[in-house]
Design a protein around this motif. Structure first.
Motif, PDB file in Angstrom:
ATOM      1  N   SER A 186       0.810  -1.224   0.000  1.00 26.34           N
ATOM      2  CA  SER A 186       0.000   0.000   0.000  1.00 26.34           C
ATOM      3  C   SER A 186       0.843   1.274   0.000  1.00 26.34           C
ATOM      4  CB  SER A 186      -0.921   0.007   1.227  1.00 26.34           C
ATOM      5  OG  SER A 186      -0.116  -0.039   2.392  1.00 26.34           O
ATOM      6  N   PHE A 187       2.140   1.129   0.255  1.00 29.79           N
ATOM      7  CA  PHE A 187       3.042   2.273   0.289  1.00 29.79           C
ATOM      8  C   PHE A 187       3.375   2.785  -1.116  1.00 29.79           C
ATOM      9  CE2 PHE A 187       7.342   4.135   1.002  1.00 29.79           C
ATOM     10  CZ  PHE A 187       6.997   5.062   1.983  1.00 29.79           C
ATOM     11  N   VAL A 212      -5.163  -1.637  -6.812  1.00 27.29           N
ATOM     12  CA  VAL A 212      -3.922  -1.454  -7.569  1.00 27.29           C
ATOM     13  C   VAL A 212      -3.607   0.043  -7.612  1.00 27.29           C
ATOM     14  CG1 VAL A 212      -2.840  -1.720  -9.830  1.00 27.29           C
ATOM     15  CG2 VAL A 212      -4.288  -3.546  -8.931  1.00 27.29           C
ATOM     16  N   PRO A 213      -2.351   0.411  -7.279  1.00 28.79           N
ATOM     17  CA  PRO A 213      -1.983   1.832  -7.305  1.00 28.79           C
ATOM     18  C   PRO A 213      -2.114   2.399  -8.717  1.00 28.79           C
ATOM     19  CG  PRO A 213      -0.257   0.504  -6.271  1.00 28.79           C
ATOM     20  CD  PRO A 213      -1.228  -0.445  -6.886  1.00 28.79           C
ATOM     21  N   LEU A 214      -1.989   3.718  -8.832  1.00 28.72           N
ATOM     22  CA  LEU A 214      -1.945   4.349 -10.151  1.00 28.72           C
ATOM     23  C   LEU A 214      -0.840   3.681 -10.959  1.00 28.72           C
ATOM     24  CD1 LEU A 214      -2.099   8.015  -8.887  1.00 28.72           C
ATOM     25  CD2 LEU A 214      -3.847   6.904 -10.313  1.00 28.72           C
ATOM     26  N   PHE A 215      -1.131   3.346 -12.201  1.00 29.29           N
ATOM     27  CA  PHE A 215      -0.062   2.745 -13.000  1.00 29.29           C
ATOM     28  C   PHE A 215      -0.167   3.175 -14.450  1.00 29.29           C
ATOM     29  CE2 PHE A 215      -3.472  -0.322 -13.725  1.00 29.29           C
ATOM     30  CZ  PHE A 215      -3.239  -0.801 -15.010  1.00 29.29           C
ATOM     31  N   SER A 216       0.992   3.152 -15.131  1.00 29.06           N
ATOM     32  CA  SER A 216       1.008   3.416 -16.568  1.00 29.06           C
ATOM     33  C   SER A 216       2.252   2.791 -17.182  1.00 29.06           C
ATOM     34  CB  SER A 216       1.006   4.927 -16.849  1.00 29.06           C
ATOM     35  OG  SER A 216       2.200   5.523 -16.373  1.00 29.06           O
ATOM     36  N   SER A 217       2.132   2.505 -18.472  1.00 32.33           N
ATOM     37  CA  SER A 217       3.298   2.079 -19.243  1.00 32.33           C
ATOM     38  C   SER A 217       3.738   3.277 -20.070  1.00 32.33           C
ATOM     39  CB  SER A 217       2.929   0.922 -20.168  1.00 32.33           C
ATOM     40  OG  SER A 217       3.928   0.771 -21.167  1.00 32.33           O
ATOM     41  N   THR A 218       5.041   3.569 -20.062  1.00 32.20           N
ATOM     42  CA  THR A 218       5.541   4.695 -20.872  1.00 32.20           C
ATOM     43  C   THR A 218       6.036   4.207 -22.236  1.00 32.20           C
ATOM     44  OG1 THR A 218       7.565   4.483 -19.562  1.00 32.20           O
ATOM     45  CG2 THR A 218       6.084   6.295 -19.005  1.00 32.20           C
ATOM     46  N   LYS A 219       5.741   2.945 -22.577  1.00 30.86           N
ATOM     47  CA  LYS A 219       6.255   2.402 -23.852  1.00 30.86           C
ATOM     48  C   LYS A 219       5.549   3.016 -25.056  1.00 30.86           C
ATOM     49  CE  LYS A 219       8.710  -1.574 -22.200  1.00 30.86           C
ATOM     50  NZ  LYS A 219       8.536  -1.502 -20.744  1.00 30.86           N
ATOM     51  N   PHE A 252      -9.247  -2.818 -13.062  1.00 31.98           N
ATOM     52  CA  PHE A 252      -8.394  -1.630 -13.009  1.00 31.98           C
ATOM     53  C   PHE A 252      -7.943  -1.216 -14.416  1.00 31.98           C
ATOM     54  CE2 PHE A 252      -5.979  -5.419 -11.670  1.00 31.98           C
ATOM     55  CZ  PHE A 252      -5.084  -5.537 -12.718  1.00 31.98           C
ATOM     56  N   VAL A 253      -7.689   0.075 -14.567  1.00 32.94           N
ATOM     57  CA  VAL A 253      -7.223   0.587 -15.863  1.00 32.94           C
ATOM     58  C   VAL A 253      -6.001   1.471 -15.643  1.00 32.94           C
ATOM     59  CG1 VAL A 253      -9.510   0.584 -16.944  1.00 32.94           C
ATOM     60  CG2 VAL A 253      -8.718   2.616 -15.715  1.00 32.94           C
ATOM     61  N   PRO A 254      -5.139   1.600 -16.659  1.00 34.66           N
ATOM     62  CA  PRO A 254      -3.965   2.465 -16.501  1.00 34.66           C
ATOM     63  C   PRO A 254      -4.356   3.936 -16.492  1.00 34.66           C
ATOM     64  CG  PRO A 254      -4.093   1.632 -18.747  1.00 34.66           C
ATOM     65  CD  PRO A 254      -5.188   0.950 -17.980  1.00 34.66           C
ATOM     66  N   GLN A 255      -3.482   4.759 -15.920  1.00 38.26           N
ATOM     67  CA  GLN A 255      -3.684   6.203 -15.926  1.00 38.26           C
ATOM     68  C   GLN A 255      -3.421   6.705 -17.347  1.00 38.26           C
ATOM     69  OE1 GLN A 255      -4.798   8.252 -13.612  1.00 38.26           O
ATOM     70  NE2 GLN A 255      -4.493  10.011 -14.979  1.00 38.26           N
ATOM     71  N   LEU A 313       7.219   1.901  -8.100  1.00 35.58           N
ATOM     72  CA  LEU A 313       7.647   0.525  -8.379  1.00 35.58           C
ATOM     73  C   LEU A 313       7.723   0.383  -9.900  1.00 35.58           C
ATOM     74  CD1 LEU A 313       6.219  -2.604  -6.609  1.00 35.58           C
ATOM     75  CD2 LEU A 313       6.326  -2.565  -9.091  1.00 35.58           C
ATOM     76  N   SER A 314       8.847  -0.150 -10.395  1.00 33.53           N
ATOM     77  CA  SER A 314       9.034  -0.285 -11.842  1.00 33.53           C
ATOM     78  C   SER A 314       9.306  -1.738 -12.208  1.00 33.53           C
ATOM     79  CB  SER A 314      10.211   0.602 -12.282  1.00 33.53           C
ATOM     80  OG  SER A 314      10.447   0.417 -13.658  1.00 33.53           O
ATOM     81  N   ASN A 315       8.509  -2.252 -13.135  1.00 33.39           N
ATOM     82  CA  ASN A 315       8.636  -3.652 -13.557  1.00 33.39           C
ATOM     83  C   ASN A 315       9.333  -3.780 -14.902  1.00 33.39           C
ATOM     84  OD1 ASN A 315       7.288  -4.884 -11.427  1.00 33.39           O
ATOM     85  ND2 ASN A 315       5.279  -4.771 -12.431  1.00 33.39           N
TER      86      ASN A 315
END
Lengths: 85, 399, 353
Positions: B286-287, B317-324, B366-369, B381-383
C-alpha cells in the motif's frame, strides 16, 4: 490428398527437428498439439512460416492457426483449398 | 536485516523522446511520443511497423560526441556513451578511476548492427575488420568505460528485456556489500534488423502504435535508447554533501520458469519479483504510489502482468502506466529509461500517461492512468520482464 | 560478509570430455586452432521435446549444471547465475543467415528465441522449475567471474544458501572464421601448443563449467571460495598493485599462497601478464589448463575447477604444471588469475576446507 499428407508429415518432422519421430508414427487424425505429437506455441509459429514459404498461404493471426493445425488432415484440407503455390 | 541505503545522484538518458533528461520530461508531460516509421536503415518492414527511433545517424552521434570517426563505435556504444556522459555530469563526478568505482551496463543486441551489415563482407574487405570484435555484448561496456575513464569493476548483463533492471540491482548490491562507493548502472540497445525480424517472427509487433493494457492491444513497438544512473553509498553522499535525486530502496528478480518466451498466465515470476522487491525495500504494497509497468502492449505480457498486480495489490492497484507508448520497447535499455522516468515521477510529483489507451481489459477492473496526473509521489515501483522468464522489479523512494 | 562459501559440486564439458576422476590423467594437449567439445549423448538427461531446439551451448550448459548439482546432491538451487562471452552464437548466426540470405523473409522464431544471451540460465531454470534469482553476465573474459562475484555476494549476504553458477561458450563456424581474421585465433596451419607458442592468437575451443556453491560445508566439499576481484584495465606493471590490494584485504591465514592457477593461453602478445603475476610469488607451483581446454571467454571457470580439485585431492596432476617448482607443504590457499588481451582481469582466492 494422401500425397500432400505424407509430404506434410515429412516437412513437419524436418522443420520442427523431431529427431525421434518417423512419418509412419504420425496418424492423419492425431492431434499435433498438446497430448498428441506434443507441439507447442513456438511450433505453431514455425508452421505458419511453412504455410507461407511452401504453399503461399499467409496467416496473420496465430490464433487462426489453431483449427488449421489440429491434425494432418485439417492442415492438408486447408492447404489444398487455399494454396497459391 | 537492515540494508544500507543506495542513493541515486545522477542520471542521463537518450531516447526517441529526447536527448536529455529535460527533453524526456517535457515530452512525457506534454504527451509527445517518439514512435514513428523506421528511417535510419532499410528493412522489408519499414512501412509495416512503428519504432521508437532516435533520429540521428551514427555519423551525427559520433560528431555530437566528438569521437574519432575512424574508430569502430557501434550504435549501441554511441547511445551508451551519450547517456553515460550526461549521468556523470549530472552527478558532478570527476575522477572515475580506481577500484571503488564501477560500471554495470546492460545490452541485448550489442554490436549486432554492424555484424548484420558486414557479416559476409568481413571475409573479403580487411578495412571493415576492426568492427569484428565490436559484436559481443561486452564491447559497448568496454568502450563506455574507456570513454569515462573507469578501470575498476566493469561488467555487462544480458537477460533480454529485464537487463537494465538487473544491472541496476547488481550495482546496488555492490554498494550495499561495501565493495564499491559509486557505480554507473543502466543499459543501451540500438535498433537492428536482427531484433526487428526476431520479434516479427514471434508475431508480437503491432502495425499500429502500441496500446498497453488496452483490451484491443495488438503487440509492441520496438525502440532504441540508453540510460544510466549514478548509484552512491550513503557515506559517499555524505562525504561530498551531494544532492540525492531519489533512493533505490528495493529490488527483486525471479524466474517465471514457465516458457522460453511467453509469460505464465498467472504472472508467477512477476508476482515473485514484486514481492521480493517490496520485502527488500521493507515496505507494504500500500506504500506504492505509482507503478511504471512493463506494459509492452502484447496480449501475453499485459495479461500476465495484470494478474501479478492483482495478486499483489488486490483490487487496490496503485496508479499505474506504461511509458512504452512514448518510447517503444527499448529492450535491454527499457528498465534504465523507466528508472529515469520513475525518479522524474517522484521529483515532479507526476504520473505519466499510458498513451493510446481506450478499452479496459475484460479480465481486470483496473485501468492504466491515461492522462498525465499531478499527485504526491513518494514511492514508485518499476517492472521489467524478459525472455527466459526473467522478471525484475525496482522500487525508488523519495526518502 | 559473514557466511563462508563452499564449492560443493563441479560439472564440466570441454574438449577433454566431461568432468571425471581420471580427467587429468587421460587429458591430451590441444594443438589445433580450434577444437570442439567432446560431448556425451544428451538423450535421457534432456527431454526430446526440449532437446530438438537446443544448440550445443545450451546442451553443454544443462549437462554440466546437472553434474554440478548431482555432485552436491542438490535438486533445485536457490539462484542460477551464468556467464557467457559470446552467448548463443550458433542460433544467432543461424537467424542472421536467415535475415541476410532471404531478404528478411520466411524467418522462423526458434533460432531467434534461442539466440538470447540468457538462454542457458533460462533453460536450466525451466527444466528444474526453479523460480529463483536468474542472472546472466556477458562481459568477455570476466563473464564467468562476474557471475561468480554475484553468487559469492548472494551467499555471503545471506540471500541464498545454495547457488548454481557457471560459464558456457560455444563455437560457431562463421564467428570462428571472423575471430581468426581479427587475429584472436591462431591460423589453421600453426599447430602450436600453449608452451611452444610463437604466434599471436590462441587455440580456440568451447565448453561449459558449473559449480554448486553453498554456505554449508559437506563431507564432499571441494574447497572454500574466499574472495574475488575484477579489474577492467591494467598495465603489466600494475599487476603487482592488483595483487597487493587484493591480498591486503584477506585474513592473515589466507595470505600464504601455496600455488597459482594461471590462464596462459599461448597468445604471445599478452601472456606476459602471467609472467608478471607469477614473479610476485617465489618457488611455488604454477598451474595452467588452457592447453587442455583451449581459450574461450568462460574457459577460466575451468581454472577455478582445477584449483578446487587440487585443494580437495591435495595432489597436483603432472599435466597441469607450468613451471618446475613442486609443492613442498600441504596446499592450503590457491590464487587464480585470468585476463584476455590485457583486459578484464580477475583474481580468485580459494582455500582448502
Amino acid at each position: 490428398m494422401t500425397e500432400l499428407k505424407e509430404e506434410l508429415k515429412g516437412k513437419i518432422i524436418e522443420v520442427l527437428n523431431l529427431e525421434d519421430v518417423a512419418s509412419t508414427d504420425i496418424q492423419d487424425d492425431d492431434a499435433l498439439f498438446g497430448e498428441g505429437l506434443g507441439l507447442d506455441s513456438i511450433d505453431a509459429l514455425e508452421l505458419i512460416v511453412l504455410m507461407d514459404k511452401d504453399y503461399g498461404i499467409k496467416l496473420s493471426d496465430p490464433k487462426n492457426g489453431k483449427a488449421i493445425f489440429e491434425s494432418i488432415t485439417t492442415m492438408a484440407s486447408y492447404i489444398s483449398q487455399n494454396r497459391t503455390k | 536485516m537492515s540494508k544500507p541505503k543506495v542513493a541515486v545522484t545522477g542520471m542521463g538518458i537518450v531516447s526517441a523522446i529526447g536527448l536529455t533528461v529535460e527533453e524526456n520530461l517535457y515530452a512525457l508531460l506534454n504527451g509527445r511520443h517518439g514512435v514513428s516509421r523506421l528511417e535510419n536503415f532499410s528493412s522489408k518492414w519499414n512501412s509495416d511497423i512503428f519504432v521508437g527511433e532516435i533520429k540521428y545517424t551514427n555519423e551525427q552521434l559520433t560528431g555530437m560526441l566528438a569521437l574519432d570517426p575512424g574508430k569502430p563505435y557501434t550504435r549501441t556504444t554511441l547511445l551508451g556513451i551519450y547517456a553515460a556522459r550526461q549521468a556523470i555530469r549530472s552527478a558532478g563526478l570527476k575522477d572515475l578511476s580506481g577500484s571503488r568505482t564501477g560500471l554495470i551496463s546492460a545490452t541485448s543486441v550489442g554490436g549486432m548492427d554492424y555484424t548484420e551489415r558486414y557479416f559476409y563482407d568481413y571475409l573479403t574487405d580487411p578495412s571493415l575488420r576492426p568492427y569484428i570484435t565490436t559484436h559481443d555484448a561486452g564491447d559497448s561496456s568496454q568502450q563506455i568505460a574507456h570513454d569515462l575513464g573507469i578501470n575498476g569493476l566493469v561488467t555487462t548483463i544480458s537477460t533480454a528485456c529485464s537487463s537494465a533492471a538487473n544491472a541496476i540491482m547488481m550495482g546496488a548490491r555492490l554498494i550495499a556489500s561495501g565493495r564499491l562507493d559509486r557505480v554507473i548502472v543502466g543499459g543501451t540497445d540500438a535498433l537492428s534488423k536482427f531484433t526487428i525480424n526476431g520479434f516479427n517472427t514471434l508475431m508480437i509487433l503491432s502495425d499500429e502504435r502500441c496500446r498497453p493494457f488496452d483490451n484491443e492491444r495488438k503487440g509492441l513497438n520496438l525502440g532504441e535508447a540508453a540510460a544510466y544512473l549514478i548509484l552512491e553509498s550513503e557515506e559517499s553522499v555524505n562525504a561530498e554533501q551531494k544532492e540525492v535525486l531519489a533512493y533505490l530502496a528495493g529490488y527483486g528478480n525471479a524466474n517465471d520458469a514457465f516458457h522460453q518466451t511467453a509469460s505464465s498466465a498467472d504472472g508467477q515470476g512477476a508476482y515473485l519479483a514484486i514481492g521480493k522487491a517490496l520485502k527488500s525495500a521493507g515496505v507494504e504494497a500500500s506504500f506504492v504510489d505509482y507503478i511504471n509497468v512493463h506494459g509492452t502492449g502484447t496480449v501475453n505480457n499485459d495479461l500476465s502482468e495484470g494478474h501479478a498486480l492483482l495478486r499483489t495489490f488486490g483490487e487496490d492497484v496503485p496508479l499505474f502506466s506504461s511509458t512504452k507508448g512514448f518510447t517503444g520497447h527499448t529492450l535491454a535499455a527499457a528498465a534504465a529509461i523507466e528508472a529515469v522516468y520513475s525518479i522524474l515521477a517522484i521529483r515532479h510529483d507526476k504520473v505519466f500517461a499510458n498513451l493510446n489507451f481506450q478499452h479496459p481489459m475484460q479480465e481486470f477492473s483496473f485501468v492504466p492512468q491515461s492522462t498525465v496526473l499531478q499527485r504526491s509521489i513518494a514511492c514508485v515501483l518499476s517492472n521489467s520482464f524478459g525472455f527466459g522468464g526473467n522478471c525484475s522489479t525496482l522500487i525508488f523512494t523519495e526518502q | 560478509m559473514s557466511e563462508k562459501v563452499y564449492i560443493n559440486g563441479i560439472g564440466a564439458l570441454s574438449s577433454q570430455g566431461q568432468w571425471h576422476h581420471d580427467l587429468f590423467r587421460e587429458a591430451k594437449e590441444l594443438s589445433r586452432a580450434v577444437t570442439p567439445v567432446n560431448a556425451p549423448s544428451y538423450k535421457g538427461l534432456i527431454a526430446p521435446g526440449m532437446l530438438r531446439r537446443m544448440s550445443s551451448g545450451v546442451k553443454m550448459g544443462i549437462y554440466a549444471s546437472q553434474q554440478a548439482l548431482d555432485e552436491a546432491s542438490i535438486s533445485i538451487p536457490e539462484a542460477i547465475i551464468t556467464g557467457t562471452g559470446l552467448g548463443c552464437l550458433i542460433d544467432s548466426e543461424k537467424f542472421l543467415h536467415g535475415v541476410l540470405d532471404n531478404q528478411e523473409e520466411f524467418l522462423t522464431p526458434t533460432a531467434f528465441i534461442q539466440s538470447t544471451h540468457n538462454t542457458v540460465a533460462a533453460q536450466i531454470a525451466l527444466r528444474l522449475g526453479c523460480n529463483g534469482y536468474n542472472f546472466t553476465y556477458v562481459h568477455r573474459s570476466v563473464s564467468f567471474e562476474s557471475a561468480l562475484l554475484d553468487a559469492l555476494m548472494q551467499l555471503q549476504d545471506d540471500q541464498a544458501s545454495t547457488v548454481l553458477v557457471g560459464g558456457v561458450d560455444e563455437i560457431s563456424p562463421h564467428t570462428y572464421r571472423l575471430l581468426q581474421l581479427a587475429g584472436q585465433i591462431k591460423q589453421n596451419d600453426r599447430n602450436e601448443r600453449v608452451k611452444n607458442s610463437e604466434s599471436i592468437g590462441v587455440n580456440y575451443a568451447e565448453g561449459a563449467t558449473f559449480f554448486t556453491l553453498s554456505t554449508l560445508r559437506t563431507q564432499t566439499s571441494y574447497a572454500q571460495l574466499v574472495d574475488l576481484t575484477l579489474q577492467h584495465e591494467l598495465n603489466k606493471e600494475e599487476v603487482t598493485v592488483l595483487v597487493a590490494d587484493f591480498m591486503a584485504r584477506q585474513d592473515r591465514d589466507h595470505q600464504l599462497i601455496d600455488a597459482l592457477v594461471v590462464g596462459i593461453n599461448g597468445d604471445c602478445q599478452y601472456d606476459g601478464y602471467y609472467d608478471e603475476f607469477s614473479r610476485l610469488f617465489d618457488n611455488i607451483p604454477v598451474l595452467y589448463y588452457k592447453h587442455l581446454t583451449g581459450q574461450y571467454d568462460t574457459a577460466s571457470a575451468f581454472g577455478l575447477a582445477v584449483a578446487a580439485r587440487v585443494l580437495k585431492e591435495q595432489e597436483i596432476p603432472e599435466v597441469l604444471y607450468w613451471n618446475s617448482d613442486r609443492a613442498t607443504t600441504g596446499l592450503r590457499n590457491i590464487l587464480v588469475y585470468n585476463q584476455f588481451n590485457g583486459k578484464d582481469h580477475s583474481l580468485t582466492l580459494v582455500r582448502v576446507c
